[in-house]
Design an enzyme around this catalytic site. Structure first.
Site, PDB file in Angstrom:
ATOM      1  N   CYS A 132       3.596 -13.710  35.707  1.00  0.00           N
ATOM      2  CA  CYS A 132       3.663 -13.049  36.949  1.00  0.00           C
ATOM      3  C   CYS A 132       3.295 -14.274  37.913  1.00  0.00           C
ATOM      4  O   CYS A 132       2.247 -15.155  37.870  1.00  0.00           O
ATOM      5  CB  CYS A 132       2.027 -12.009  36.826  1.00  0.00           C
ATOM      6  SG  CYS A 132       1.667 -11.601  38.758  1.00  0.00           S
ATOM      7  N   GLU A 155     -11.800 -10.862 -12.484  1.00  0.00           N
ATOM      8  CA  GLU A 155     -11.071 -12.201 -11.916  1.00  0.00           C
ATOM      9  C   GLU A 155     -10.372 -11.516 -10.649  1.00  0.00           C
ATOM     10  O   GLU A 155     -10.146 -10.435 -10.298  1.00  0.00           O
ATOM     11  CB  GLU A 155      -9.870 -12.212 -13.129  1.00  0.00           C
ATOM     12  CG  GLU A 155     -10.438 -12.757 -14.377  1.00  0.00           C
ATOM     13  CD  GLU A 155      -9.193 -12.662 -15.257  1.00  0.00           C
ATOM     14  OE1 GLU A 155      -8.152 -12.437 -15.066  1.00  0.00           O
ATOM     15  OE2 GLU A 155      -9.593 -13.023 -16.497  1.00  0.00           O
ATOM     16  N   CYS A 158       0.074  -6.106  39.736  1.00  0.00           N
ATOM     17  CA  CYS A 158       0.026  -6.292  41.218  1.00  0.00           C
ATOM     18  C   CYS A 158       1.450  -6.127  41.726  1.00  0.00           C
ATOM     19  O   CYS A 158       1.619  -6.292  43.140  1.00  0.00           O
ATOM     20  CB  CYS A 158      -0.607  -7.709  41.506  1.00  0.00           C
ATOM     21  SG  CYS A 158       0.475  -9.159  40.790  1.00  0.00           S
ATOM     22  N   LYS A 165      -7.426 -10.735  -8.207  1.00  0.00           N
ATOM     23  CA  LYS A 165      -6.130 -10.340  -8.608  1.00  0.00           C
ATOM     24  C   LYS A 165      -5.139 -11.078  -7.696  1.00  0.00           C
ATOM     25  O   LYS A 165      -5.158 -10.904  -6.582  1.00  0.00           O
ATOM     26  CB  LYS A 165      -5.780  -8.928  -8.485  1.00  0.00           C
ATOM     27  CG  LYS A 165      -4.459  -8.509  -8.951  1.00  0.00           C
ATOM     28  CD  LYS A 165      -4.317  -7.084  -8.823  1.00  0.00           C
ATOM     29  CE  LYS A 165      -3.021  -6.568  -9.416  1.00  0.00           C
ATOM     30  NZ  LYS A 165      -1.882  -6.863  -8.740  1.00  0.00           N
ATOM     31  N   CYS A 179       5.119  -7.588  38.165  1.00  0.00           N
ATOM     32  CA  CYS A 179       4.083  -7.369  37.368  1.00  0.00           C
ATOM     33  C   CYS A 179       3.569  -5.946  37.435  1.00  0.00           C
ATOM     34  O   CYS A 179       3.759  -5.421  38.350  1.00  0.00           O
ATOM     35  CB  CYS A 179       2.983  -8.213  38.101  1.00  0.00           C
ATOM     36  SG  CYS A 179       1.474  -8.247  37.569  1.00  0.00           S
ATOM     37  N   TYR A 189       3.820   1.471  -1.293  1.00  0.00           N
ATOM     38  CA  TYR A 189       4.591   1.693  -2.459  1.00  0.00           C
ATOM     39  C   TYR A 189       3.611   1.986  -3.294  1.00  0.00           C
ATOM     40  O   TYR A 189       3.955   3.058  -4.281  1.00  0.00           O
ATOM     41  CB  TYR A 189       5.021   0.080  -2.992  1.00  0.00           C
ATOM     42  CG  TYR A 189       5.717   0.135  -4.409  1.00  0.00           C
ATOM     43  CD1 TYR A 189       6.922   0.254  -4.414  1.00  0.00           C
ATOM     44  CD2 TYR A 189       4.850  -0.206  -5.592  1.00  0.00           C
ATOM     45  CE1 TYR A 189       7.593   0.132  -5.673  1.00  0.00           C
ATOM     46  CE2 TYR A 189       5.399   0.042  -6.721  1.00  0.00           C
ATOM     47  CZ  TYR A 189       6.759   0.103  -6.898  1.00  0.00           C
ATOM     48  OH  TYR A 189       7.340   0.109  -8.123  1.00  0.00           O
ATOM     49  N   ASP A 190       2.323   1.544  -3.399  1.00  0.00           N
ATOM     50  CA  ASP A 190       1.374   2.210  -4.263  1.00  0.00           C
ATOM     51  C   ASP A 190       1.155   3.711  -4.111  1.00  0.00           C
ATOM     52  O   ASP A 190       0.852   4.321  -5.192  1.00  0.00           O
ATOM     53  CB  ASP A 190      -0.130   1.542  -4.109  1.00  0.00           C
ATOM     54  CG  ASP A 190       0.157   0.019  -4.595  1.00  0.00           C
ATOM     55  OD1 ASP A 190       0.588  -0.421  -5.358  1.00  0.00           O
ATOM     56  OD2 ASP A 190      -0.948  -0.795  -4.060  1.00  0.00           O
ATOM     57  N   ASP A 211      -1.866 -12.623  -5.935  1.00  0.00           N
ATOM     58  CA  ASP A 211      -0.634 -11.683  -5.315  1.00  0.00           C
ATOM     59  C   ASP A 211       0.395 -13.026  -5.614  1.00  0.00           C
ATOM     60  O   ASP A 211       0.724 -13.610  -4.306  1.00  0.00           O
ATOM     61  CB  ASP A 211      -0.880 -11.414  -3.961  1.00  0.00           C
ATOM     62  CG  ASP A 211      -0.053 -10.127  -3.976  1.00  0.00           C
ATOM     63  OD1 ASP A 211       0.739  -9.633  -4.842  1.00  0.00           O
ATOM     64  OD2 ASP A 211       0.245  -9.901  -2.783  1.00  0.00           O
ATOM     65  N   LYS A 256      -8.140  -2.593  -6.324  1.00  0.00           N
ATOM     66  CA  LYS A 256      -7.355  -3.178  -5.340  1.00  0.00           C
ATOM     67  C   LYS A 256      -8.232  -3.225  -3.870  1.00  0.00           C
ATOM     68  O   LYS A 256      -9.152  -2.458  -3.778  1.00  0.00           O
ATOM     69  CB  LYS A 256      -6.303  -2.225  -4.648  1.00  0.00           C
ATOM     70  CG  LYS A 256      -5.129  -2.196  -5.829  1.00  0.00           C
ATOM     71  CD  LYS A 256      -4.574  -3.374  -6.095  1.00  0.00           C
ATOM     72  CE  LYS A 256      -3.035  -3.360  -6.081  1.00  0.00           C
ATOM     73  NZ  LYS A 256      -1.895  -2.974  -5.437  1.00  0.00           N
ATOM     74  N   TYR A 291      -4.389 -16.484 -16.792  1.00  0.00           N
ATOM     75  CA  TYR A 291      -5.358 -15.343 -16.951  1.00  0.00           C
ATOM     76  C   TYR A 291      -5.004 -14.600 -18.302  1.00  0.00           C
ATOM     77  O   TYR A 291      -5.914 -13.802 -18.531  1.00  0.00           O
ATOM     78  CB  TYR A 291      -5.452 -14.439 -15.715  1.00  0.00           C
ATOM     79  CG  TYR A 291      -3.957 -14.042 -15.444  1.00  0.00           C
ATOM     80  CD1 TYR A 291      -3.435 -13.059 -16.179  1.00  0.00           C
ATOM     81  CD2 TYR A 291      -3.770 -14.413 -14.177  1.00  0.00           C
ATOM     82  CE1 TYR A 291      -2.045 -12.707 -15.772  1.00  0.00           C
ATOM     83  CE2 TYR A 291      -2.425 -13.851 -13.777  1.00  0.00           C
ATOM     84  CZ  TYR A 291      -1.833 -12.961 -14.519  1.00  0.00           C
ATOM     85  OH  TYR A 291      -0.536 -12.580 -14.004  1.00  0.00           O
ATOM     86  N   CYS A 307      -3.485 -12.422  41.246  1.00  0.00           N
ATOM     87  CA  CYS A 307      -3.383 -10.929  40.829  1.00  0.00           C
ATOM     88  C   CYS A 307      -4.651 -10.619  39.937  1.00  0.00           C
ATOM     89  O   CYS A 307      -5.157 -11.239  39.073  1.00  0.00           O
ATOM     90  CB  CYS A 307      -2.185 -11.124  39.550  1.00  0.00           C
ATOM     91  SG  CYS A 307      -2.127  -9.827  38.702  1.00  0.00           S
ATOM     92  N   ALA A 313       0.786  -1.342  -0.038  1.00  0.00           N
ATOM     93  CA  ALA A 313       0.205   0.081  -0.165  1.00  0.00           C
ATOM     94  C   ALA A 313       1.002   1.167   0.211  1.00  0.00           C
ATOM     95  O   ALA A 313       0.489   2.358  -0.656  1.00  0.00           O
ATOM     96  CB  ALA A 313      -1.010   0.046   1.356  1.00  0.00           C
TER      97      ALA A 313
HETATM   98  S1  IVH Z   1      -3.906  -9.371 -16.282  1.00  0.00           S
HETATM   99  C1  IVH Z   1      -2.401  -6.533 -19.321  1.00  0.00           C
HETATM  100  N1  IVH Z   1      -5.004 -11.104 -14.570  1.00  0.00           N
HETATM  101  O1  IVH Z   1      -1.086  -8.446 -11.664  1.00  0.00           O
HETATM  102  C2  IVH Z   1      -2.937  -7.381 -18.586  1.00  0.00           C
HETATM  103  N2  IVH Z   1      -3.093  -9.765 -14.187  1.00  0.00           N
HETATM  104  O2  IVH Z   1      -0.236  -5.621 -11.910  1.00  0.00           O
HETATM  105  C3  IVH Z   1      -1.913  -7.888 -17.592  1.00  0.00           C
HETATM  106  N3  IVH Z   1      -2.138 -10.323 -11.905  1.00  0.00           N
HETATM  107  O3  IVH Z   1       1.577  -8.351 -13.823  1.00  0.00           O
HETATM  108  C4  IVH Z   1      -2.292  -8.894 -16.489  1.00  0.00           C
HETATM  109  N4  IVH Z   1      -3.952 -11.512 -11.025  1.00  0.00           N
HETATM  110  O4  IVH Z   1       1.321 -10.499 -12.500  1.00  0.00           O
HETATM  111  C5  IVH Z   1      -4.087  -9.989 -14.856  1.00  0.00           C
HETATM  112  N5  IVH Z   1      -6.354 -11.915 -13.169  1.00  0.00           N
HETATM  113  C6  IVH Z   1      -5.398 -11.389 -13.461  1.00  0.00           C
HETATM  114  C7  IVH Z   1      -4.049 -11.315 -12.238  1.00  0.00           C
HETATM  115  C8  IVH Z   1      -3.275 -10.372 -12.953  1.00  0.00           C
HETATM  116  C9  IVH Z   1      -2.809 -11.141 -10.825  1.00  0.00           C
HETATM  117  C10 IVH Z   1      -1.052  -9.814 -11.743  1.00  0.00           C
HETATM  118  C11 IVH Z   1      -0.112  -9.841 -12.889  1.00  0.00           C
HETATM  119  C12 IVH Z   1       0.244  -8.372 -13.506  1.00  0.00           C
HETATM  120  C13 IVH Z   1      -0.316  -7.703 -12.172  1.00  0.00           C
HETATM  121  C14 IVH Z   1      -0.530  -6.501 -12.832  1.00  0.00           C
END
Ligand code: IVH
Length: 673
Positions: free
Chosen positions: A430, A115, A415, A117, A412, A37-38, A119, A318, A229, A435, A35
């Protein structure tokens, strides 16, 4: 912000982000939460948007990942592996939908695929005429690392595509995420710590570290999984019109596709999907950090095209982060119900996973020493599900030198009695059995939701009851009088009556909850159930010997010892007598007893319509016979019972090679036919 200020801040941000990119991509050992980093990245992108002429070619905004590790051969990606833009709110996602409409010049709902996402680590697999020839990491998006041999050790990656339903294309570049399931990750870290190796920060790093290994044998020993994916190039394949069709083809070729993916007609359905996923998130066996939303039509995708690092036809929405960064304001010792002193970090309040966190447990002194947490440190706090927030690591690069180390006190804090560390234990305790801190904690535990569930008996009330001497053990609760209660602060007639009613109601809780509520060391909810199922009454458990206990499959020496010790203490026996006098049942009602162990250790999943029972009835039967009824098929499933018109669970069972039985066979198994 002036141009000059922006320039300075941009330089700072680039340096910071580059450093964190290096920790994340090269070392697989991030120092700050995602978070954070984002946020740095969002700030950089926003400033670069305001001052486009300050964008430099080497800015982190201009590239996707990190260069490949030198030890690996490189593999160029024929189509760049892009990254995704982020959305953090419903507003952001609706804006994305509007943008898509605007750019395409269409009206009416647009079809999206939503879908989870995952990690993990993004990889690409190349199949030539159905045979896996090359596997690579995403690397910087253009060039990845050749990790073919490592990827070949992952069981869910087919070495050859199935061609029974669909012929293999001449060339297929499949993309997906390599992940490590949470359970496997915890196991791996436990093993690493036992061997004195540093644990991985999270499942993603564990997955990445396992794939980016020079020795494929190490990868093979790690429990990895891959979900597909997306794709790069497909030569000589079917003429796909939509992303959904591509996913369907993947399944036919034997590639693993997430069953939670959904086709959404319009953005409202995407919003609904996201809400459902946030609720499911904790139960998922793997880490998901959001939802990826993709325009379904491939023609639309082509028309929308892409920007430097991300496509315009997809976005990552996210979830709220599980990990955040904050500062330790103080460390205090809290006395628990067994007298254990637990160090607790008092934090500058921070939102984690939707909840404001201002305290985090540090578990024990060993943990403080291992993390080297000091008062004043910046730390990463983590909170997942109902788990108590904990500190994952210290951001050492933010130290100023003014941080103060901490050690638990030798007296402690409540007490003043001496604190000792038992030989062979990590805990400091303790030594005063009466106590007040211990008593208060015991009462709170006894009254807690999962034990006797006494509504309204909270911390403030318990403090008063103990401090005024009205309650000296948990049984005293049942002898409280309205007049006693009304003497307490902020206690009117009505609330006194309510509390007495709640106390009265708690008498009907099941025996395992009472046993759990007694707070015997090492007897958690599950163990309490095991013991009650075995002995049927607290009376019988009280008379059980160490040998009796240890014979129960789930009971180990530590639990057995602890139970025997508890029932040897005269004050505990007195407590049981007092509870009995208060009218609490110490025998289990016969209907609560489990009927047998016929299906012990076996997990069942039901699919399709059953003739002789409803789904709920069937599941209850399994549980009564000591088995487990699960709602989805996994490798740990033992049997899938297939009724009429079975759903996708049967398909999944076939894929995993899990035995499928008919309803008749199930009835035979349980002695009903
Ligand atoms: S699609 C152009 N689908 O998230 C489309 N990515 O920040 C690119 N990731 O590099 C990816 N689940 O490593 C896609 N269902 C999903 C994903 C997914 C995880 C990761 C992937 C991608 C990164 C993007």
């Amino acid at each position: 912000m002036t141009r000059e200020e922006a320039k300075k801040r941009l330089e700072e941000l680039r340096e910071l982000i580059n450093y964190h990119n290096y920790r994340y991509y090269v070392l697989d050992d991030p120092e700050i939460p995602d978070a954070e980093y984002d946020r740095l990245m969002q700030e950089l992108l926003e400033l670069e948007r305001q001052f486009p002429d300050l964008v430099t070619p080497d800015s982190p905004s201009q590239r996707v990942g990190a260069p490949p590790r030198e030890e690996f051969e490189t593999v160029p990606h024929s189509v760049p592996m892009l990254s995704l833009d982020n959305a953090f709110s419903e507003e952001d996602i609706r804006e994305f939908d509007e943008r898509v409409h605007r750019l395409l010049g269409v009206s009416g709902p647009i079809e999206y695929v939503a879908e989870p996402k995952l990690d993990g680590l993004g990889v690409e697999l190349v199949y030539e005429n159905g045979v896996l020839t090359v596997g690579s990491t995403r690397g910087d998006g253009y060039v990845g690392e050749n990790v073919t041999e490592n990827l070949k050790t992952i069981k869910s990656i087919p070495l050859r595509l199935l061609t029974r339903w669909l012929p293999a294309p001449e060339r297929l570049e499949v993309r997906g995420e390599v992940i490590m399931q949470k359970e496997a990750f915890r196991r791996l870290n436990r093993e690493r710590e036992e061997r004195g190796e540093p644990p991985f920060a999270n499942p993603r790093n564990a997955a990445a570290g396992s794939v980016r290994q020079l020795d494929p044998r190490v990868t093979a020993s790690r429990p990895l999984d891959m979900y597909c994916y997306g794709y790069g190039q497909i030569i000589g394949g079917p003429d796909f019109k939509t992303h959904w069709e591509v996913l369907e083809a993947f399944k036919k070729w034997g590639l693993k596709v997430n069953p939670l993916n959904e086709l959404c007609k319009g953005i409202d359905q995407v919003v609904d999907y996201y809400r459902r996923m946030t609720e499911k998130r904790e139960e998922l066996p793997y880490e998901a950090d959001g939802v990826v939303v993709k325009v379904n039509s491939l023609e639309y995708q082509a028309r929308l095209g892409m920007k430097t690092r991300s496509p315009r036809w997809a976005i990552a929405w996210k979830f709220e982060a599980h990990q955040e960064i904050t500062q330790v304001v103080d460390i205090v010792a809290q006395v628990g119900r067994t007298g254990t002193l637990t160090p607790v970090a008092i934090l500058k309040p921070v939102r984690v996973g939707g909840v404001v966190v201002s305290r985090a447990t540090l578990h024990n002194q060993d943990e403080i020493d291992r993390l080297d947490v000091r008062i004043g440190d910046w730390v990463i706090v983590q909170r997942a599900g109902d788990v108590i927030p904990e500190i994952v690591s210290v951001v050492k690069s933010r130290r100023t030198g003014k941080e103060k180390p901490y050690h638990l006190p030798d007296r402690c804090p409540v007490c003043g009695a001496k604190v000792v560390r038992m030989p062979g234990e990590v805990a400091y305790r303790c030594t005063n059995a009466s106590c007040p801190a211990q008593l208060k904690e015991r009462i709170l535990h006894f009254a807690s939701k999962r034990a006797m569930d006494i509504d309204g008996l909270g911390e403030k009330l318990v403090d008063q009851l103990v401090d005024k001497g009205l309650v000296k053990d948990v049984a005293d609760l049942y002898f409280l009088k309205k007049e006693d209660l009304m003497k307490l602060e902020r206690m009117g007639e009505k609330s006194a009556e309510n509390l007495l009613r709640a106390i009265e109601e708690s008498k009907s809780r099941s025996l395992d909850r009472l046993l759990y509520g007694l707070g015997i060391r090492y007897v958690g909810e599950h163990m309490a159930r095991v013991l009650i199922d075995h002995f049927g009454s607290i009376e019988a458990l009280k008379n059980a010997s160490y040998e009796d206990l240890i014979q129960i499959p789930e009971v180990g020496p530590v639990v057995a010892e602890s139970v025997v010790t508890f029932f040897r203490q005269p004050e505990n026996l007195k407590l049981l007598e007092k509870l009995k006098k208060a009218g609490i049942q110490l025998e289990q009602k016969p209907e609560e007893r489990k009927k047998s162990d016929l299906l012990a250790g076996k997990t069942f999943v039901f699919t399709g319509a059953l003739k002789s029972f409803t789904r709920d009835e069937a599941q209850r039967i399994v549980e009564e016979l000591g088995g487990r009824a699960a709602s989805s098929v996994s490798r740990r499933t033992d049997y899938v019972v297939v009724g009429e018109n079975p759903g996708s669970k049967a398909e999944r069972a076939r894929q995993l090679g899990i035995p499928m039985i008919t309803e008749e066979e199930f009835k035979k198994m349980i002695g009903m036919a």
